[in-house]
Design an enzyme around this catalytic site. Structure first.
Site, PDB file in Angstrom:
ATOM      1  N   ASP A  29     -11.175   3.633   1.576  1.00 57.35           N
ATOM      2  CA  ASP A  29     -10.606   2.846   2.686  1.00 57.35           C
ATOM      3  C   ASP A  29      -9.825   3.647   3.734  1.00 57.35           C
ATOM      4  O   ASP A  29      -8.777   3.180   4.214  1.00 57.35           O
ATOM      5  CB  ASP A  29      -9.690   1.738   2.132  1.00 57.35           C
ATOM      6  CG  ASP A  29     -10.421   0.777   1.199  1.00 57.35           C
ATOM      7  OD1 ASP A  29     -11.636   0.926   1.026  1.00 57.35           O
ATOM      8  OD2 ASP A  29      -9.750  -0.115   0.641  1.00 57.35           O
ATOM      9  N   LYS A  44     -16.530  -3.393   0.627  1.00 58.41           N
ATOM     10  CA  LYS A  44     -15.982  -4.162  -0.496  1.00 58.41           C
ATOM     11  C   LYS A  44     -15.039  -5.238   0.038  1.00 58.41           C
ATOM     12  O   LYS A  44     -14.245  -4.967   0.945  1.00 58.41           O
ATOM     13  CB  LYS A  44     -15.263  -3.239  -1.483  1.00 58.41           C
ATOM     14  CG  LYS A  44     -14.083  -2.457  -0.908  1.00 58.41           C
ATOM     15  CD  LYS A  44     -13.548  -1.485  -1.959  1.00 58.41           C
ATOM     16  CE  LYS A  44     -12.310  -0.748  -1.511  1.00 58.41           C
ATOM     17  NZ  LYS A  44     -11.137  -1.542  -1.234  1.00 58.41           N
ATOM     18  N   CYS A  72      -5.613  -0.021  -3.458  1.00 59.07           N
ATOM     19  CA  CYS A  72      -7.067   0.131  -3.664  1.00 59.07           C
ATOM     20  C   CYS A  72      -7.440   1.355  -4.487  1.00 59.07           C
ATOM     21  O   CYS A  72      -8.420   1.326  -5.238  1.00 59.07           O
ATOM     22  CB  CYS A  72      -7.781   0.118  -2.322  1.00 59.07           C
ATOM     23  SG  CYS A  72      -7.695  -1.521  -1.558  1.00 59.07           S
TER      24      CYS A  72
HETATM   25  C1  C5J Z   1      -5.944  -0.789   0.410  1.00 55.77           C
HETATM   26  C2  C5J Z   1      -4.472  -2.611   0.948  1.00 55.77           C
HETATM   27  N1  C5J Z   1      -7.032  -0.176   0.867  1.00 55.77           N
HETATM   28  N2  C5J Z   1      -3.387  -1.874   0.787  1.00 55.77           N
HETATM   29  N3  C5J Z   1      -5.711  -2.062   0.852  1.00 55.77           N
HETATM   30  O1  C5J Z   1      -5.180  -0.241  -0.353  1.00 55.77           O
HETATM   31  O2  C5J Z   1      -4.381  -3.779   1.215  1.00 55.77           O
END
Ligand code: C5J
Length: 228
Positions: free
Chosen positions: A26, A131, A164
């Site tokens: 991400d 995702k 994540c």
């Molecule tokens: C991730 C989030 N990618 N912090 N998402 O960690 O909402």
């Protein structure tokens, strides 16, 4: 078999380079740049910049060694049909998932904010996995891709450490993968959560896996290459 010995905590890890994948979680504009999802939740997104350079070093080494590279992106279909109402309605963000923002609609696939930051842009042929949740296994074909490639070791970096990255490592650990977090190539809006998140992975003899860093990973797979 291309054996690699990686300096890691709580102990060095030996794995087969040909059965390992680098998963970059991400590293999207929505989390790292002003005006995206991360900032709508009240976070200082500049804190995530620390992970960009180390992620780049890990990517460069993985690419040079021919290792499977997988990039993930958290986000939802434009009609939000895959976004749980409980996720959309949670908290008091300045903009909710799906609302228009300076980088397009928040956390929606196809919008500029959903893109991976330019420095870490996927190369042609690399897997880009969309995702809807925090974990990379949830409602995705990740297990199929890893199985088809004979992968048993996951080298994980990206953001955010305790959300994540952690969820993916926990999911991977329960599915029988050796999971390694590259600590300096992960980051959080909460430095304390980052620190403790990494501690949690390697505690109790490695209850969820191992913690290493981008330079050790790059050195290990380069050394493996020379020995091969
Ligand atoms: C991730 C989030 N990618 N912090 N998402 O960690 O909402």
């Amino acid at each position: 078999m291309n054996k690699v010995q990686l300096a890691a905590d709580p102990a060095p890890l030996i794995f087969d380079r040909d059965r390992a994948a680098l998963i970059v979680i991400d590293m999207q504009r929505d989390f790292l740049e002003p005006g995206g999802f991360g900032e709508t939740l009240g976070n200082d997104v500049s804190l995530l910049q620390a992970a960009v350079g180390p992620c780049g070093r890990a990517l460069e080494a993985a690419r040079a060694s021919g290792m499977l590279v997988i990039h993930t992106r958290e986000g939802h279909r434009p009609d939000l049909s895959d976004a749980p109402p409980a996720k959309i309605q949670r908290g008091v963000p300045s903009r909710r998932i799906g609302d228009p923002g300076p980088m397009g609609r928040i956390l929606v696939r196809g919008e500029p904010g959903h893109d991976i930051v330019a420095e870490l842009a996927p190369l042609a042929g690399e897997v880009v996995l969309d995702k809807p949740g925090k974990g990379a296994f949830h409602q995705t074909d990740l297990a199929q891709i890893l199985g088809n490639n004979g992968i048993d070791t996951l080298i994980v970096c990206g953001v955010t450490t305790e959300v994540c990255v952690h969820t993916t490592i926990r999911e991977g650990n329960d599915r029988g993968y050796r999971c390694v977090a590259l600590g300096d190539a992960c980051a959080s809006y909460f430095p304390e959560f980052h620190r403790v998140g990494l501690e949690m992975i390697k505690a109790q003899g490695g209850i969820f896996g191992w913690v290493s860093d981008a330079a050790s990973f790059a050195n290990a797979i380069t050394a493996g290459e020379q020995a091969a």
